[in-house]
Scaffold this motif. Structure first.
Motif, mmCIF file in Angstrom:
data_model
loop_
_atom_site.group_PDB
_atom_site.id
_atom_site.type_symbol
_atom_site.label_atom_id
_atom_site.label_comp_id
_atom_site.label_asym_id
_atom_site.label_seq_id
_atom_site.Cartn_x
_atom_site.Cartn_y
_atom_site.Cartn_z
ATOM 1 N N ALA A 1 -63.343 63.055 71.021
ATOM 2 C CA ALA A 1 -63.996 64.021 70.135
ATOM 3 C C ALA A 1 -64.850 65.000 70.926
ATOM 4 C CB ALA A 1 -64.842 63.292 69.100
ATOM 5 N N THR A 2 -65.503 64.516 71.972
ATOM 6 C CA THR A 2 -66.319 65.393 72.807
ATOM 7 C C THR A 2 -65.444 66.397 73.553
ATOM 8 O OG1 THR A 2 -67.929 63.622 73.043
ATOM 9 C CG2 THR A 2 -68.061 65.425 74.626
ATOM 10 N N VAL B 1 -62.479 67.574 72.551
ATOM 11 C CA VAL B 1 -61.991 68.565 71.586
ATOM 12 C C VAL B 1 -63.117 69.522 71.204
ATOM 13 C CG1 VAL B 1 -61.053 68.867 69.270
ATOM 14 C CG2 VAL B 1 -60.152 67.084 70.729
ATOM 15 N N LEU B 2 -64.328 68.995 71.067
ATOM 16 C CA LEU B 2 -65.475 69.852 70.762
ATOM 17 C C LEU B 2 -65.707 70.859 71.878
ATOM 18 C CD1 LEU B 2 -67.851 70.434 68.841
ATOM 19 C CD2 LEU B 2 -69.160 68.746 70.119
ATOM 20 N N MET C 1 -65.408 73.763 61.423
ATOM 21 C CA MET C 1 -64.810 72.839 62.393
ATOM 22 C C MET C 1 -65.817 72.339 63.438
ATOM 23 S SD MET C 1 -61.101 74.370 63.201
ATOM 24 C CE MET C 1 -59.717 74.072 62.147
ATOM 25 N N ALA D 1 -69.355 64.258 63.844
ATOM 26 C CA ALA D 1 -68.529 63.073 64.074
ATOM 27 C C ALA D 1 -68.723 62.539 65.491
ATOM 28 C CB ALA D 1 -67.061 63.403 63.829
ATOM 29 N N ALA D 2 -68.780 63.431 66.477
ATOM 30 C CA ALA D 2 -68.989 62.996 67.863
ATOM 31 C C ALA D 2 -70.363 62.350 68.030
ATOM 32 C CB ALA D 2 -68.830 64.179 68.816
ATOM 33 N N LEU E 1 -67.085 68.427 63.670
ATOM 34 C CA LEU E 1 -66.719 67.622 64.828
ATOM 35 C C LEU E 1 -67.945 67.226 65.646
ATOM 36 C CD1 LEU E 1 -64.389 66.285 66.231
ATOM 37 C CD2 LEU E 1 -64.164 68.299 67.659
ATOM 38 N N SER E 2 -68.950 68.088 65.704
ATOM 39 C CA SER E 2 -70.159 67.697 66.438
ATOM 40 C C SER E 2 -70.884 66.567 65.714
ATOM 41 C CB SER E 2 -71.081 68.894 66.659
ATOM 42 O OG SER E 2 -71.514 69.417 65.430
#
Length: 76
Positions: free
Chosen positions: A19-20, A22-23, A50, A57-58, A54-55
């Motif tokens: 996830a990091t 992709v972020l 987005m 979730a990470a 995502l941040s």
């Protein structure tokens, strides 16, 4: 037990790293000409929600990793 030997830490750690990554690609995509990032070879256009989603979730995944690592070292 060492926290690196705990399989639950690894189950949470690998998605947190992904996830990091992709972020990072999303944030770097903000500085490209089209506002896109590449995921599995496809260009994906960034939407307004987005990066915050995502941040979050990470951050949640990294919090789980830290909690598991701290409580694994505690001897009961």
């Amino acid at each position: 037990m060492n926290w690196l030997e705990n399989p639950l830490v690894w189950i949470a750690l690998l998605p947190a790293l992904a996830a990091t990554g992709v972020l990072y690609q999303m944030v770097m995509g903000l500085f490209s000409c089209c506002g896109t990032f590449r995921l599995q070879g496809r260009s994906i256009r960034l939407r307004w929600w987005m990066i915050p989603a995502l941040s979050s979730a990470a951050a949640l995944l990294w919090t789980v990793v830290i909690i598991l690592a701290v409580f694994t070292d505690v001897s009961l």
